[in-house]
Write a protein that holds these residues in place. Structure first.
Motif, PDB file in Angstrom:
ATOM      1  N   ALA A 114       0.836  -1.214   0.000  1.00 53.38           N
ATOM      2  CA  ALA A 114       0.000   0.000   0.000  1.00 53.38           C
ATOM      3  C   ALA A 114       0.865   1.257   0.000  1.00 53.38           C
ATOM      4  O   ALA A 114       0.552   2.236  -0.690  1.00 53.38           O
ATOM      5  CB  ALA A 114      -0.937  -0.012   1.203  1.00 53.38           C
ATOM      6  N   ALA A 117       2.187   1.698  -3.469  1.00 49.90           N
ATOM      7  CA  ALA A 117       1.105   2.151  -4.356  1.00 49.90           C
ATOM      8  C   ALA A 117       0.886   3.653  -4.188  1.00 49.90           C
ATOM      9  O   ALA A 117       0.729   4.380  -5.177  1.00 49.90           O
ATOM     10  CB  ALA A 117      -0.177   1.383  -4.062  1.00 49.90           C
ATOM     11  N   GLU A 118       0.913   4.120  -2.962  1.00 48.44           N
ATOM     12  CA  GLU A 118       0.756   5.562  -2.706  1.00 48.44           C
ATOM     13  C   GLU A 118       1.908   6.358  -3.324  1.00 48.44           C
ATOM     14  O   GLU A 118       1.685   7.416  -3.905  1.00 48.44           O
ATOM     15  CB  GLU A 118       0.697   5.828  -1.203  1.00 48.44           C
ATOM     16  CG  GLU A 118      -0.568   5.357  -0.534  1.00 48.44           C
ATOM     17  CD  GLU A 118      -0.515   5.489   0.986  1.00 48.44           C
ATOM     18  OE1 GLU A 118       0.448   6.085   1.526  1.00 48.44           O
ATOM     19  OE2 GLU A 118      -1.450   4.974   1.635  1.00 48.44           O
ATOM     20  N   ALA A 121       1.484   6.395  -7.101  1.00 49.19           N
ATOM     21  CA  ALA A 121       0.358   7.264  -7.462  1.00 49.19           C
ATOM     22  C   ALA A 121       0.744   8.731  -7.316  1.00 49.19           C
ATOM     23  O   ALA A 121       0.405   9.556  -8.171  1.00 49.19           O
ATOM     24  CB  ALA A 121      -0.862   6.923  -6.609  1.00 49.19           C
ATOM     25  N   PRO A 126      -1.343   6.129 -11.533  1.00 53.45           N
ATOM     26  CA  PRO A 126      -2.483   5.908 -10.632  1.00 53.45           C
ATOM     27  C   PRO A 126      -2.778   4.431 -10.366  1.00 53.45           C
ATOM     28  O   PRO A 126      -3.819   3.903 -10.750  1.00 53.45           O
ATOM     29  CB  PRO A 126      -3.637   6.585 -11.374  1.00 53.45           C
ATOM     30  CG  PRO A 126      -3.268   6.458 -12.816  1.00 53.45           C
ATOM     31  CD  PRO A 126      -1.760   6.555 -12.859  1.00 53.45           C
ATOM     32  N   CYS A 127      -1.845   3.768  -9.712  1.00 56.17           N
ATOM     33  CA  CYS A 127      -2.053   2.369  -9.360  1.00 56.17           C
ATOM     34  C   CYS A 127      -2.744   2.285  -8.003  1.00 56.17           C
ATOM     35  O   CYS A 127      -2.852   3.267  -7.266  1.00 56.17           O
ATOM     36  CB  CYS A 127      -0.729   1.616  -9.338  1.00 56.17           C
ATOM     37  SG  CYS A 127       0.402   2.133  -8.034  1.00 56.17           S
ATOM     38  N   ARG A 128      -3.176   1.090  -7.682  1.00 59.99           N
ATOM     39  CA  ARG A 128      -3.831   0.835  -6.397  1.00 59.99           C
ATOM     40  C   ARG A 128      -3.573  -0.613  -6.005  1.00 59.99           C
ATOM     41  O   ARG A 128      -3.214  -1.437  -6.843  1.00 59.99           O
ATOM     42  CB  ARG A 128      -5.317   1.137  -6.484  1.00 59.99           C
ATOM     43  CG  ARG A 128      -6.045   0.325  -7.533  1.00 59.99           C
ATOM     44  CD  ARG A 128      -7.432   0.876  -7.873  1.00 59.99           C
ATOM     45  NE  ARG A 128      -8.045   0.124  -8.944  1.00 59.99           N
ATOM     46  CZ  ARG A 128      -7.810   0.300 -10.239  1.00 59.99           C
ATOM     47  NH1 ARG A 128      -6.957   1.217 -10.645  1.00 59.99           N
ATOM     48  NH2 ARG A 128      -8.430  -0.438 -11.136  1.00 59.99           N
ATOM     49  N   VAL A 129      -3.781  -0.905  -4.748  1.00 56.30           N
ATOM     50  CA  VAL A 129      -3.627  -2.275  -4.256  1.00 56.30           C
ATOM     51  C   VAL A 129      -4.792  -3.099  -4.802  1.00 56.30           C
ATOM     52  O   VAL A 129      -5.936  -2.633  -4.820  1.00 56.30           O
ATOM     53  CB  VAL A 129      -3.602  -2.292  -2.715  1.00 56.30           C
ATOM     54  CG1 VAL A 129      -3.516  -3.708  -2.186  1.00 56.30           C
ATOM     55  CG2 VAL A 129      -2.439  -1.447  -2.195  1.00 56.30           C
ATOM     56  N   ASP A 130      -4.511  -4.313  -5.250  1.00 58.02           N
ATOM     57  CA  ASP A 130      -5.580  -5.166  -5.780  1.00 58.02           C
ATOM     58  C   ASP A 130      -6.354  -5.843  -4.654  1.00 58.02           C
ATOM     59  O   ASP A 130      -6.056  -5.630  -3.461  1.00 58.02           O
ATOM     60  CB  ASP A 130      -5.030  -6.171  -6.795  1.00 58.02           C
ATOM     61  CG  ASP A 130      -4.258  -7.326  -6.178  1.00 58.02           C
ATOM     62  OD1 ASP A 130      -4.058  -7.372  -4.942  1.00 58.02           O
ATOM     63  OD2 ASP A 130      -3.825  -8.205  -6.951  1.00 58.02           O
ATOM     64  N   LEU A 136      -0.454  -5.064  -7.047  1.00 60.22           N
ATOM     65  CA  LEU A 136      -0.995  -3.818  -7.574  1.00 60.22           C
ATOM     66  C   LEU A 136      -1.826  -4.060  -8.823  1.00 60.22           C
ATOM     67  O   LEU A 136      -1.629  -5.040  -9.539  1.00 60.22           O
ATOM     68  CB  LEU A 136       0.144  -2.862  -7.928  1.00 60.22           C
ATOM     69  CG  LEU A 136       1.131  -2.524  -6.820  1.00 60.22           C
ATOM     70  CD1 LEU A 136       2.272  -1.687  -7.370  1.00 60.22           C
ATOM     71  CD2 LEU A 136       0.424  -1.816  -5.679  1.00 60.22           C
ATOM     72  N   THR A 137      -2.716  -3.117  -9.092  1.00 61.62           N
ATOM     73  CA  THR A 137      -3.459  -3.084 -10.333  1.00 61.62           C
ATOM     74  C   THR A 137      -3.618  -1.624 -10.728  1.00 61.62           C
ATOM     75  O   THR A 137      -3.400  -0.728  -9.911  1.00 61.62           O
ATOM     76  CB  THR A 137      -4.824  -3.800 -10.204  1.00 61.62           C
ATOM     77  OG1 THR A 137      -5.382  -3.957 -11.505  1.00 61.62           O
ATOM     78  CG2 THR A 137      -5.773  -3.040  -9.291  1.00 61.62           C
ATOM     79  N   ALA A 138      -3.959  -1.403 -11.976  1.00 61.67           N
ATOM     80  CA  ALA A 138      -4.193  -0.061 -12.500  1.00 61.67           C
ATOM     81  C   ALA A 138      -4.812  -0.215 -13.875  1.00 61.67           C
ATOM     82  O   ALA A 138      -4.863  -1.322 -14.426  1.00 61.67           O
ATOM     83  CB  ALA A 138      -2.881   0.729 -12.592  1.00 61.67           C
TER      84      ALA A 138
END
Length: 178
Positions: A114, A117-118, A121, A126-130, A136-138
């Motif tokens: 996380a 990911a921050e 981003a 602009p990825c995020r935790v899956d 990660l996913t985006a």
């Protein structure tokens, strides 16, 4: 950590590791169009099954005193690292060229994933935790990263070589003790 001045024969000073880490901790952009000496690209070299080097450009992040990157585990670099974690990461910034040799390991701690990911981003991806909390996913990533999920890797350095590209110059090898 031990250091060895590689430019002593030219009476050039050793490069201090703190000079390297201080520079890495500020304003390293990979943003398209940023150009110039403040834009950098990281190059990751892994080892194919036959021992041949495989080098590819990656988006790496210097955070908390470590290099981090992400890729799909099914990519060539991901498969190479699963088989043999030895790798090198190379980059150039205005003040120096740097090559770090070490090992890369997948990081699955949800809090660490996380945090990365921050950081990515905040840097413009602009990825995020899956949904697993460990990858990660985006909506997009570099084509060489493969399809999501993208796993976070941390490089543990064994050695590094820095070549200063501004006055007074210098070149130093650093060996990190484990």
């Amino acid at each position: 950590m031990r250091s060895h001045n590689l430019a002593g024969l030219y009476d050039l000073p050793s490069v201090e590791w703190s000079t390297v880490t201080d520079r890495l901790s500020r304003d390293l952009t990979q943003a398209p169009g940023s150009g110039g000496p403040d834009r950098h690209t990281c190059w990751l070299t892994t080892l194919d099954a036959d021992g041949a080097p495989h080098t590819t450009g990656i988006g790496a992040e210097w955070l908390d005193g470590s290099w981090w990157f992400e890729t799909g585990r099914g990519t060539r670099k991901g498969r190479n690292l699963d088989r043999d974690p030895r790798c090198s990461l190379a980059l150039a910034v205005q003040e120096f060229d740097l090559v770090v040799h070490g090992t890369a390991e997948v990081v699955t701690d949800p809090a660490t994933v996380a945090r990365l990911a921050e950081a990515w981003a905040a840097g413009g991806w602009p990825c995020r935790v899956d949904e697993s909390g460990t990858a990660l996913t985006a909506d997009f990533s570099a084509p060489s990263a493969g399809r999501p999920p993208w796993h976070v890797y941390r490089i543990t350095p064994v050695s590094a070589v820095v070549l200063a590209t501004v006055e007074p110059g210098g070149a130093t090898r650093f060996d990190f003790e484990g």
